[in-house]
Design a protein around this motif. Structure first.
Motif, PDB file in Angstrom:
ATOM      1  N   TYR A 104       0.719  -1.366   0.085  1.00  0.00           N
ATOM      2  CA  TYR A 104       0.082   0.144   0.183  1.00  0.00           C
ATOM      3  C   TYR A 104       0.979   1.298  -0.093  1.00  0.00           C
ATOM      4  O   TYR A 104       0.650   2.017  -0.774  1.00  0.00           O
ATOM      5  N   ILE A 105       1.958   1.080   0.944  1.00  0.00           N
ATOM      6  CA  ILE A 105       2.752   2.272   0.940  1.00  0.00           C
ATOM      7  C   ILE A 105       3.479   2.517  -0.428  1.00  0.00           C
ATOM      8  O   ILE A 105       3.834   3.631  -0.850  1.00  0.00           O
ATOM      9  N   ASP A 106       4.091   1.422  -1.084  1.00  0.00           N
ATOM     10  CA  ASP A 106       4.704   1.297  -2.407  1.00  0.00           C
ATOM     11  C   ASP A 106       3.628   1.969  -3.496  1.00  0.00           C
ATOM     12  O   ASP A 106       4.166   2.694  -4.142  1.00  0.00           O
ATOM     13  N   LYS A 107       2.579   1.903  -3.441  1.00  0.00           N
ATOM     14  CA  LYS A 107       1.540   2.369  -4.402  1.00  0.00           C
ATOM     15  C   LYS A 107       1.421   3.807  -3.944  1.00  0.00           C
ATOM     16  O   LYS A 107       1.348   4.612  -5.192  1.00  0.00           O
ATOM     17  N   ILE A 108       1.187   4.168  -2.702  1.00  0.00           N
ATOM     18  CA  ILE A 108       1.110   5.693  -2.543  1.00  0.00           C
ATOM     19  C   ILE A 108       2.535   6.176  -3.122  1.00  0.00           C
ATOM     20  O   ILE A 108       2.275   7.440  -3.837  1.00  0.00           O
ATOM     21  N   LEU A 109       3.541   5.999  -2.804  1.00  0.00           N
ATOM     22  CA  LEU A 109       4.748   6.297  -3.322  1.00  0.00           C
ATOM     23  C   LEU A 109       4.952   6.503  -4.845  1.00  0.00           C
ATOM     24  O   LEU A 109       5.157   7.765  -5.542  1.00  0.00           O
ATOM     25  N   LEU A 110       4.372   5.497  -5.561  1.00  0.00           N
ATOM     26  CA  LEU A 110       4.223   5.366  -6.997  1.00  0.00           C
ATOM     27  C   LEU A 110       3.306   6.461  -7.412  1.00  0.00           C
ATOM     28  O   LEU A 110       3.888   7.395  -8.372  1.00  0.00           O
ATOM     29  N   ASP A 111       2.162   6.735  -6.848  1.00  0.00           N
ATOM     30  CA  ASP A 111       1.263   7.685  -7.219  1.00  0.00           C
ATOM     31  C   ASP A 111       1.810   8.978  -7.006  1.00  0.00           C
ATOM     32  O   ASP A 111       1.416   9.970  -7.951  1.00  0.00           O
ATOM     33  N   TRP A 112       2.281   9.305  -5.866  1.00  0.00           N
ATOM     34  CA  TRP A 112       2.987  10.559  -5.620  1.00  0.00           C
ATOM     35  C   TRP A 112       4.031  10.933  -6.585  1.00  0.00           C
ATOM     36  O   TRP A 112       4.283  12.030  -6.926  1.00  0.00           O
ATOM     37  N   SER A 113       4.921   9.818  -7.124  1.00  0.00           N
ATOM     38  CA  SER A 113       6.006  10.174  -7.912  1.00  0.00           C
ATOM     39  C   SER A 113       5.199  10.413  -9.397  1.00  0.00           C
ATOM     40  O   SER A 113       5.957  11.447 -10.070  1.00  0.00           O
ATOM     41  N   LYS A 114       4.306   9.978  -9.989  1.00  0.00           N
ATOM     42  CA  LYS A 114       3.492  10.296 -10.934  1.00  0.00           C
ATOM     43  C   LYS A 114       3.090  11.479 -10.906  1.00  0.00           C
ATOM     44  O   LYS A 114       3.006  12.163 -12.118  1.00  0.00           O
TER      45      LYS A 114
END
Length: 97
Positions: free
Chosen positions: A52-62
């Motif tokens: 879940y944290i990884d997905k948050i970081l990926l979305d923020w990066s995008k």
């Protein structure tokens, strides 16, 4: 980032895979404070897992978010957006009555 912080938040020991995932965030130059914000976001949503944290970081990066300060600035901008508030059920023109 100290893995202890995440272990404390999740209230459990992390697996070796989870340690590797955290290390990959750091090797991909995610800001440590940004990782903490993602951890905070995940726990507020009741999601105590690193995917879940990884997905948050990926979305923020995008979205171009690279630092924790970017999150604060984004939330301030969202608060500045005016929402049109209309009570459609109770707003009646006098001509319609």
């Amino acid at each position: 980032m100290k893995h202890f912080l995440i272990e404390k938040e999740f209230n459990r020991k992390l697996s070796s895979f989870e340690h590797e995932m955290i290390d990959s965030w750091e090797s991909n130059n995610y800001d440590k404070d940004l990782i903490k914000e993602a951890l905070r976001e995940a726990t507020l949503n009741g999601a105590n897992n690193l995917r879940y944290i990884d997905k948050i970081l990926l979305d923020w990066s995008k979205e171009g978010i690279k630092k924790a300060q970017d999150i604060k600035e984004k939330s301030l901008k969202e608060e500045d957006v005016e929402i049109y508030n209309c009570d459609w059920l109770n707003d009646v023109d006098d001509e319609e009555i």
